[in-house]
Design an enzyme around this catalytic site. Structure first.
Site, PDB file in Angstrom:
ATOM      1  N   ASP A   6      41.025  70.923  -6.568  1.00 46.01           N
ATOM      2  CA  ASP A   6      40.321  70.287  -5.448  1.00 46.01           C
ATOM      3  C   ASP A   6      40.210  71.202  -4.226  1.00 46.01           C
ATOM      4  OD1 ASP A   6      42.928  70.355  -4.623  1.00 46.01           O
ATOM      5  OD2 ASP A   6      43.157  68.193  -4.336  1.00 46.01           O
ATOM      6  N   GLY A   7      40.810  72.402  -4.325  1.00 54.08           N
ATOM      7  CA  GLY A   7      40.720  73.340  -3.201  1.00 54.08           C
ATOM      8  C   GLY A   7      41.619  72.970  -2.031  1.00 54.08           C
ATOM      9  N   ASP A  12      48.710  88.053 -10.504  1.00 56.22           N
ATOM     10  CA  ASP A  12      47.817  87.679  -9.391  1.00 56.22           C
ATOM     11  C   ASP A  12      48.618  87.359  -8.134  1.00 56.22           C
ATOM     12  OD1 ASP A  12      48.454  85.542 -11.326  1.00 56.22           O
ATOM     13  OD2 ASP A  12      47.678  84.216  -9.768  1.00 56.22           O
ATOM     14  N   ASN A  13      49.921  87.242  -8.275  1.00 59.01           N
ATOM     15  CA  ASN A  13      50.756  86.955  -7.110  1.00 59.01           C
ATOM     16  C   ASN A  13      51.562  88.175  -6.683  1.00 59.01           C
ATOM     17  OD1 ASN A  13      49.814  84.343  -7.112  1.00 59.01           O
ATOM     18  ND2 ASN A  13      51.513  83.550  -8.327  1.00 59.01           N
ATOM     19  N   ARG A  58      47.086  82.079   6.575  1.00 61.66           N
ATOM     20  CA  ARG A  58      47.943  83.143   6.033  1.00 61.66           C
ATOM     21  C   ARG A  58      47.459  84.491   6.567  1.00 61.66           C
ATOM     22  NH1 ARG A  58      48.963  83.204  -0.314  1.00 61.66           N
ATOM     23  NH2 ARG A  58      46.791  83.836  -0.529  1.00 61.66           N
TER      24      ARG A  58
END
Ligand code: AMP
Ligand code: MG
Length: 488
Positions: A127-128, A254-255, A178
């Site tokens: 849902d973003g 990806d992290n 962020r």
């Protein structure tokens, strides 16, 4: 979307979108119903000359929730891929959008990104959005990391949205800002290598090197030198995590940031009682990302990066592989050296060598057998905390302390030097899981003060002061079955 005027326009530019379009999507955040700033990082705001902004202003809430934008801003979501729990997947910013790049007072550039700001083309079924608990948790943990002087992305603001977010339970939504040296990940290179052309991979490489280590462009083999640069930053980063008992929890490729910052505060946590295989994440069933596995996983991730850089290391594949293998062997050695040095410093030895390792092994084994608190045990050794726990009366502990004292004497380490090293290496405060949970429960009830106090204490985690109450209370049963969750 209505346009918005800044109190004062900070210096912003966007360089990332000079890359081919396959690397991003221009997209705006989705406005929210009723934005209210609940956390505002005054110190960080000041570093970026955002200090004319303030928590109470409607403009601040509107901009940092992505509900209203100034003219000229062109936000974008980034494409990337990643190995998640070992499996390769196409990903991308599914719930984050870069608002721009801002310069701090030192002239360094940082990405500012909304997190929880609505869907993008990379959202897949998500849902973003993000819950207030998850975003405040990231704010607390990332600021604690900064306080510990460990490289990390930072948090500038949390704005609650006034809209519900549907998870296992309904919670209010929030958007976090962020701040990162960049959001380029190992997974960004994997994406370019697997899904794009060699030209596009090269474009990403040039962009990344220019952003993080421009001097390497003139190295004999820029790709190999850059690989070494990224590796060394990861060695430093993960060694710090091992020093303070931090478990990242979801070290997917990806992290992992190429800038070497701790990124993606989902299921991370600090452990109480020492246990090498400690895992908090509810989905890490095989303990892939357990505390003691983190250096090994970092090497695995860096092998993925190495693989993606092969065509840039040498056009001759065999030659490239040979050079890359040598670098990966060095990496293992760098990790060992860095880890051993750090272990030594935790017990006051400036030059611990491999032959001293049994001493450390005995200590860690004792901590594990007795479920001794990882943070407090080193404060006991330093002599600033007199423990109430009976485990520090047992003969194994007393014998170990005697061995440690004798070894210190044998190596001619002066007491004041040992203490000074231990003070720098061992935090006297970490945001313990039960404290974080109490703070978040309060936030959900609209009470921010407990979290604010926790954040304040986390900003000064090496405190050594007469009268300071050392040895934070550890809950009965330690971490019990404490569980953390990804992407909530
Ligand atoms: P993470 O586990 O946070 O590293 O996220 C893995 C991937 O899932 C990333 O591509 C995220 O952008 C995406 N993602 C996580 N949560 C959501 C969400 N609520 N909506 C859309 N995408 C998400
Ligand atoms: Mg992620």
């Amino acid at each position: 979307m209505p346009s918005l005027s800044f109190p004062r326009t900070p210096i912003s530019e966007i360089t990332y979108t000079s890359l081919p379009e396959s690397f991003y999507q221009f997209t705006n955040p989705t406005p929210v119903a009723d934005p209210k700033v609940i956390f505002w990082n005054e110190g960080l705001a000041d570093e970026f000359q955002f200090s004319d902004w303030n928590k109470q202003e409607e403009t601040t809430a509107k901009f940092f929730s992505g509900s209203s934008l100034p003219d000229g801003i062109r936000p974008f979501a980034q494409a990337y891929a990643g190995h998640q729990f070992g499996h390769f997947t196409m990903l991308g910013d599914g719930r984050t959008i870069v608002m721009g790049e801002f310069q701090n007072r030192k002239g360094e550039w940082f990405d500012f990104q909304w997190k929880g700001s609505g869907r993008t083309k990379y959202s897949r079924n998500g849902d973003g959005r993000a819950t207030i608990s998850a975003m405040v948790r990231e704010y607390i943990m990332s600021e604690a990391m900064a306080g510990l002087q460990i490289p990390t992305t930072r948090s500038l603001a949390v704005v609650k949205t006034g809209e519900p977010v549907l998870r296992e339970e309904v919670q209010e939504g929030a958007v976090l800002t962020r701040v990162a040296s960049s959001h380029i990940r190992v997974g960004t290179f994997e994406y370019a290598y697997q899904a794009l052309s060699l030209d596009e991979l090269e474009a990403l490489f040039r962009y990344t090197v220019n952003r993080h280590a421009p001097e390497l462009m003139s190295a004999e083999n820029p790709a190999l030198s850059f690989l070494e640069f990224v590796m060394k930053r990861q060695v430093t980063l993960v060694t710090h995590w091992m020093r303070v008992g931090f478990i990242h929890g979801v070290m997917n490729t990806d992290n992992m940031s190429l800038a070497g910052e701790t990124i993606d505060y989902g299921p991370c946590a600090f452990m109480n009682g020492y246990f090498g295989k400690r895992v908090f994440s509810s989905i890490d069933a095989n303990a892939r990302y357990a505390f003691a596995n983190q250096m090994g996983i970092a090497q695995w991730n860096l092998a993925c990066l190495t693989n993606s850089l092969l065509p840039l290391i040498d056009p001759n594949e065999e030659k490239a592989i040979e050079l890359a293998k040598a670098k990966l062997n060095e990496l293992e050695m760098w990790f060992q050296e860095s880890y051993i040095r750090m272990l030594g410093e935790k017990i006051g030895f400036p030059n611990l060598t491999e032959k001293d390792l049994p001493l450390l092994r005995n200590l860690y084994q004792w901590m594990q057998d007795r479920e001794a608190d990882f943070t407090n045990t080193f404060l006991v050794l330093e002599g600033v905390y007199t423990p109430k726990e009976t485990i520090y009366q047992d003969s194994r502990w007393k014998d170990w302390v005697k061995d440690w004292q004798e070894e210190k004497k044998k190596q001619g380490i002066r007491e004041e030097d040992a203490i000074s090293l231990m003070q720098k290496s061992n935090p006297s405060f970490i945001p313990r899981n039960h404290m974080v949970e109490i703070a978040l429960a309060n936030v959900r009830q609209g009470q921010m003060s407990v979290a604010e106090t926790l954040i304040k204490r986390s900003q000064n985690p090496y405190i050594r002061e007469l009268g300071y109450d050392y040895g934070e209370e550890v809950p009965q049963g330690g971490d019990g079955n404490y569980q953390t969750f990804c992407g909530t």
